[in-house]
Design an enzyme around this catalytic site. Structure first.
Site, mmCIF file in Angstrom:
data_model
loop_
_atom_site.group_PDB
_atom_site.id
_atom_site.type_symbol
_atom_site.label_atom_id
_atom_site.label_comp_id
_atom_site.label_asym_id
_atom_site.label_seq_id
_atom_site.Cartn_x
_atom_site.Cartn_y
_atom_site.Cartn_z
ATOM 1 N N GLU A 57 -5.682 -8.526 0.213
ATOM 2 C CA GLU A 57 -6.387 -8.240 1.472
ATOM 3 C C GLU A 57 -7.847 -7.922 1.156
ATOM 4 O O GLU A 57 -8.137 -7.189 0.204
ATOM 5 C CB GLU A 57 -5.825 -7.010 2.198
ATOM 6 N N GLU A 68 0.798 -1.225 0.000
ATOM 7 C CA GLU A 68 0.000 0.000 0.000
ATOM 8 C C GLU A 68 0.836 1.284 0.000
ATOM 9 O O GLU A 68 0.843 2.035 0.989
ATOM 10 C CB GLU A 68 -0.984 -0.025 1.187
HETATM 11 O O1 IFM Z 1 -4.584 -3.601 8.895
HETATM 12 C C1 IFM Z 1 -4.471 -3.002 7.641
HETATM 13 C C2 IFM Z 1 -3.304 -3.575 6.884
HETATM 14 O O2 IFM Z 1 -2.114 -3.456 7.588
HETATM 15 C C3 IFM Z 1 -3.150 -2.855 5.567
HETATM 16 N N1 IFM Z 1 -4.374 -2.820 4.832
HETATM 17 C C4 IFM Z 1 -5.577 -2.424 5.534
HETATM 18 C C5 IFM Z 1 -5.717 -3.203 6.822
HETATM 19 C C6 IFM Z 1 -6.989 -2.765 7.563
HETATM 20 O O3 IFM Z 1 -6.935 -1.405 7.848
#
Ligand code: IFM
Length: 458
Positions: free
Chosen positions: A361, A175
């Site tokens: 994710e 990210e």
């Molecule tokens: O917990 C985070 C993760 O570290 C990165 N992406 C979003 C998740 C939820 O906020």
């Protein structure tokens, strides 16, 4: 393990053969043991200690104690039938000062963990950087400095050389939007800066570090795939008014295209270049260097949580406002918008080019609790994952090459500025005892994995 009722439906949305099912975590969010075996502080250790930065003054000092409990955690993954596990390496464990001396004990920890996963038949995806920059590097300018790019490439090489025989899939950076914008513009993530010029310099350097780390991986001749993980947030205009359409496009430029365009097309989005220039904030970088950011990757990791509805306003640097939506929200305050994952996947293939994609994710935080019978019932998370998977399936049917899905997260963990207030896990962590309890969603997910498919009528 008994299956919750709703997987017994006759009709199934089958996923392609070889589709990989997994769950994800990140080092600082689960490991704890921040001062053990030679690990040095990261920017998050420091950020957690600045008053008011993290809810309830929490930190990742202990987190899920995964550093000591990784065997138990692998056993749990195995019990759930996970085929793949996305984890991140803590740079300050492996190269404590960020550059220079390698810490053998850090490597030993990850080698054992990776070997354990292999023995359990679980194939890892390893992220090199999930936000825990060695503090020493921040003291020398952090991601705002080109020296950090060089240091990252050296750290990446060490990881490839020392662990590459055990890693079939690498992700360079998690990210970049959060690294740059939350860390350096919004300031609610480490290192807590609030400056657009710094944020844009960081964004560029992080992408450069990614591209050079990919090139370094190719140089090793190691087998395996490498890519990057982006958090993508589709934006819909609040109305057909020209200003709202432009505002939604600006949001898209800020959040998505500023990263997608250089990575997949070797150029920064021109509308945003103009916008940022007007703010006097653009770092000076040559076109030739921007072209190198499109170093070919084997896959794109997509983190998806929600989409936004945007209208023009006088607010903020981007002159826009998010319009609150009705309907279900998670405890993060995020709207539940499963169709957005379909739209972003289809759009990637349409606006850029077809590329193998992993959903690296996807998940939701809800206020889970242990019931008197010891079970954790989380029907809302189960429905969230089910509805998003159904949209991923739809995208695959529409021709998008999605190779796997990682639920965020394997277990409840340290949710950055929100501390431990947010439970994202499919496994519940009782922090005082560190006891792990698979939630209903985990047991349901195990059945989905077994079937490689989802009940059509959920
Ligand atoms: O917990 C985070 C993760 O570290 C990165 N992406 C979003 C998740 C939820 O906020």
């Amino acid at each position: 393990m008994s299956a919750p009722d709703d997987v017994r439906s006759e009709r199934t949305l089958s996923f392609p053969e070889g589709f990989l099912w997994g769950a994800a975590t990140a080092a600082y969010q689960i490991e704890g043991a921040v001062s053990e075996d030679g690990r040095a502080p990261s920017i998050w250790d420091a950020f957690c200690r600045s008053p008011g930065a993290v809810e309830d003054g929490e930190s990742g000092d202990v987190a899920c104690d995964h550093y000591h409990r990784w065997r138990e955690d692998i056993a749990l993954m195995r019990e759930l039938g996970l085929q793949t596990y996305r984890l991140s390496l803590a740079w300050p464990r492996i190269v404590p000062d960020g550059d220079g001396e390698v810490n053998p004990e850090g490597l030993v920890f990850y080698r054992r963990l990776l070997e354990g996963l292999h023995e359990a038949g679980i194939s890892p995806m390893v992220t090199l950087y999930h936000w825990d920059l060695p503090l020493k590097l921040q003291e020398r300018g952090g991601w705002g400095s080109r020296d950090t790019v060089d240091a990252f490439v050296r750290y990446a090489r060490t990881c490839y050389e020392e662990l590459g025989d055990l890693v079939p899939r690498w992700a360079t950076i998690n990210e970049p939007w959060c690294v740059a914008m939350k860390g350096n513009l919004i300031g609610d993530h480490a290192p807590g800066e609030k400056d657009l010029s710094t944020a844009l310099a960081v964004a560029h350097n992080v992408l450069l570090a990614h591209a050079r780390a990919v090139a370094a991986f190719r140089d090793t001749g190691l087998a395996g795939d490498i890519g990057i993980v982006l958090n993508l947030t589709p934006a819909t205009p609040a109305s057909g008014r020209e200003q709202d359409v432009a505002a939604a496009r600006r949001f898209d430029g800020f959040f998505n295209r500023w990263f997608l365009d250089p990575l997949l097309a070797g150029a920064y989005a021109t509308d945003m270049v103009e916008w940022y220039s007007r703010q006097g904030a653009l770092p000076l970088v040559s076109t030739c260097e921007v072209e190198t950011l499109a170093e070919p990757i084997d896959f794109l990791g997509v983190n998806y949580y929600y989409r936004k509805v945007i209208r023009a306003s006088r607010n903020g640097m981007l002159r826009l406002t998010e319009v609150p939506q009705e309907g279900e929200h998670t405890t993060m305050g995020w709207g539940v918008t499963p169709e957005g994952i379909h739209d972003i996947l289809v759009r990637l293939a349409r606006d850029y080019r077809p590329i193998p994609i992993y959903i690296t994710e996807n998940g939701a935080a809800f206020p889970d609790k242990i019931d008197p019978d010891g079970r954790v019932r989380d029907p809302r998370r189960l429905a969230y994952i089910r509805d998003h998977l159904s949209q991923v399936h739809r995208a695959i049917e529409d021709g998008v090459d999605v190779r796997g899905y990682y639920a965020w997260s394997l277990m409840d963990n340290f949710e950055w500025e929100r501390g431990y207030s947010q439970r994202f896990g499919i496994v519940y962590v009782d922090y005082p005892t560190q006891h792990r309890i698979p939630k209903d969603s985990a047991r349901w997910y195990a059945q989905i994995i077994k079937k490689n498919g989802l009940p059509a009528e959920g």
